[in-house]
Design a protein around this motif. Sequence first.
Motif, PDB file in Angstrom:
ATOM      1  N   GLY A 400       0.919  -1.299  -0.250  1.00 24.56           N
ATOM      2  CA  GLY A 400      -0.108   0.017  -0.012  1.00 24.56           C
ATOM      3  C   GLY A 400       0.917   1.337  -0.069  1.00 24.56           C
ATOM      4  N   VAL A 430      -6.252  -6.095  -0.622  1.00 21.71           N
ATOM      5  CA  VAL A 430      -7.497  -5.077  -0.026  1.00 21.71           C
ATOM      6  C   VAL A 430      -7.355  -5.317   1.478  1.00 21.71           C
ATOM      7  CG1 VAL A 430      -9.629  -4.849  -0.062  1.00 21.71           C
ATOM      8  CG2 VAL A 430      -8.508  -5.351  -2.112  1.00 21.71           C
ATOM      9  N   ARG A 438      -3.371  -1.418   3.168  1.00 24.93           N
ATOM     10  CA  ARG A 438      -4.460  -1.893   2.401  1.00 24.93           C
ATOM     11  C   ARG A 438      -4.874  -1.199   1.089  1.00 24.93           C
ATOM     12  NH1 ARG A 438      -8.791  -3.522   7.164  1.00 24.93           N
ATOM     13  NH2 ARG A 438      -7.367  -5.398   8.343  1.00 24.93           N
ATOM     14  N   MET A 439      -4.961  -1.867  -0.009  1.00 23.06           N
ATOM     15  CA  MET A 439      -5.120  -0.832  -1.269  1.00 23.06           C
ATOM     16  C   MET A 439      -6.632  -1.169  -1.591  1.00 23.06           C
ATOM     17  SD  MET A 439      -1.837  -2.650  -3.203  1.00 23.06           S
ATOM     18  CE  MET A 439      -2.149  -1.881  -4.739  1.00 23.06           C
ATOM     19  N   SER A 440      -7.048  -0.323  -2.579  1.00 26.61           N
ATOM     20  CA  SER A 440      -8.360  -0.384  -3.298  1.00 26.61           C
ATOM     21  C   SER A 440      -8.411  -1.970  -3.947  1.00 26.61           C
ATOM     22  CB  SER A 440      -8.790   0.868  -4.041  1.00 26.61           C
ATOM     23  OG  SER A 440      -7.938   0.994  -4.980  1.00 26.61           O
ATOM     24  N   VAL A 441      -9.682  -2.201  -4.313  1.00 23.82           N
ATOM     25  CA  VAL A 441      -9.750  -3.327  -5.201  1.00 23.82           C
ATOM     26  C   VAL A 441      -9.339  -3.106  -6.547  1.00 23.82           C
ATOM     27  CG1 VAL A 441     -11.323  -4.805  -6.386  1.00 23.82           C
ATOM     28  CG2 VAL A 441     -11.578  -4.184  -3.917  1.00 23.82           C
ATOM     29  N   ARG A 442      -9.685  -1.815  -6.927  1.00 22.77           N
ATOM     30  CA  ARG A 442      -9.191  -1.343  -8.116  1.00 22.77           C
ATOM     31  C   ARG A 442      -7.775  -1.283  -8.371  1.00 22.77           C
ATOM     32  NH1 ARG A 442     -11.685   3.617 -11.592  1.00 22.77           N
ATOM     33  NH2 ARG A 442     -10.528   3.680 -13.496  1.00 22.77           N
ATOM     34  N   ASP A 490     -19.148  -4.804  -7.412  1.00 25.19           N
ATOM     35  CA  ASP A 490     -19.431  -3.407  -6.559  1.00 25.19           C
ATOM     36  C   ASP A 490     -19.564  -2.237  -7.614  1.00 25.19           C
ATOM     37  OD1 ASP A 490     -16.908  -2.546  -8.049  1.00 25.19           O
ATOM     38  OD2 ASP A 490     -15.665  -3.060  -6.273  1.00 25.19           O
ATOM     39  N   GLY A 492     -17.682  -0.138  -8.568  1.00 26.64           N
ATOM     40  CA  GLY A 492     -16.625   0.333  -9.685  1.00 26.64           C
ATOM     41  C   GLY A 492     -16.550  -0.579 -10.482  1.00 26.64           C
TER      42      GLY A 492
END
Length: 533
Positions: A400, A430, A438-442, A490, A492
């Motif tokens: 991240g 994620v 943590r990262m975004s799903v995208r 989701d 996005g």
Amino acid sequence: MTNPSILYRGGRLYCPADPRATALLVRDGRIDWLGVDADAPTADRVVELDGALVTPAFVDAHVHATDTGLALSGLDLSGARSAADVCAAVAGFAAELPADAVVLGHGWDESAWSDRRVPDAAELDRAAGGRRVYLSQASIHSALCSSALLAAAPEATGVPGFDASGWLRRDAHHVVRELALGSVTEAQRRAAQRVALRRAASLGIAAVHECGGPEISSEADFTAVLALSGVDGPEVYGYWGELMGAERARALGAAGAGGDLFADGALGARTAHVSVPYDDGEPGACGHGYLTSAQVRDHLLDCAEHGMQGGFHAIGDAAVDTVVSGFAGAAEVLGVERLRAARHRVEHAEIMNKRLIAGFVEYGIVASMQPAFDRLWGGEQRMYASRLGLRRSLESNPMGAMHGVGVTLAFGSDSPVTPLDPWGSVRAAVAHFNPVQRMSVRAAFAAHTRGGWLAVPAGAGGRDPRLTEGMLVPGAAATFAVWSTPAGVDDGGLPVLVSASAEERGPDDPTPLPTCRRTVLRGAVIYDGEDAS
């Protein structure tokens, strides 16, 4: 003669440029059109998606195909929870083998056992009925060996990493590994490679980066995997990890002179080179550094001379520091911009700090990382905490933080160290044990798709990753996967991967992951779930 055009319609496309898109047209291996069903052009064939999700296909940026295939078709020890479990599994497996066969197993991890005693060589002899036994630890940087195997490799005695108990590390491990894997026939190797690539395709993976080198595979094994690239399965981009071996890597057909060019070992074997001693090792033990900064510098200069991308395996912070220092030395000769343009790689980069991350930014280093490492070994109770202590454990695998400052990330599995599991890897990034990382799903999905293409140098395989690889846009290669999404999609446009419940959210989240229905590589179907069933 052109190939038939194919219209995929009635789905949902992950296409940020046109989030309403429900259909795409494939013509001559490329995406010729995409949009809504009502506007779709005519095509020679139509495939009904029935509401399925279409995304760019995954790239696994670090695999060992032969080892993966052998693990999938051989003795899987990942479920063992004690020395007795290992011996029982060996006994059951060996009973089906000829008396002169070598028992090959993989995946045991004593760090998760309540009693961390491992079986010794004599116990393995008894379990295997006197057969030679080679059981690689989950990290693949150490192995348990029977007395019969040790007797067949007398040259390992006295070599660094040798232990009469049969648990071998470092150079001694390399000796017995070569002997054990040398027992695998060419036909078995080819079969194992195909098993691994078929499994990858069935998981929506359309390209893999095969990491070989003189310490972990033979040239024949490496080139055999490369020869299977795109043959009814994923494309294969090879990395040959031999110091000062850029010319040899090019001759072997590799995309780069790196991958598993070891600057250190692994945390599981306590051979990763760390700056602060291991909490559970010998007093003062910091693992092992296998390269100097001067060797790193000279290897990068060798890569520049031969026009090759370079790279290194570096896990501990001391090893990463050696690598970054070598980059600084190479920059004094080549200039920073030329060094950045080569897009050199570091595999794993598990123990980092702000200064080292800044070095990745300065020199344009691609970080080839494995989110599943955190899922399996992170947190307060698992291997990282045992080896490093809780504070350093929570600072590990800082994907991240690296993403946040612009380091190019390319996600993979290091299979068979962790299983081929792309959506599981996305979720692991994620749901990192440390919320700060943590990262975004995208962002995590991009690292496991487009990031894998960007990690390969321009021109490898006749392609330029800077253009549209890993994207659903007109003109891009028709490389995508079709998914069933049991937990939904989701806002996005990507699958729901984590629970709405804060209590369940984390590396062991029970939310069902997507399943692959079809994988398409440059217009060709390399996996069809209906055919597989």
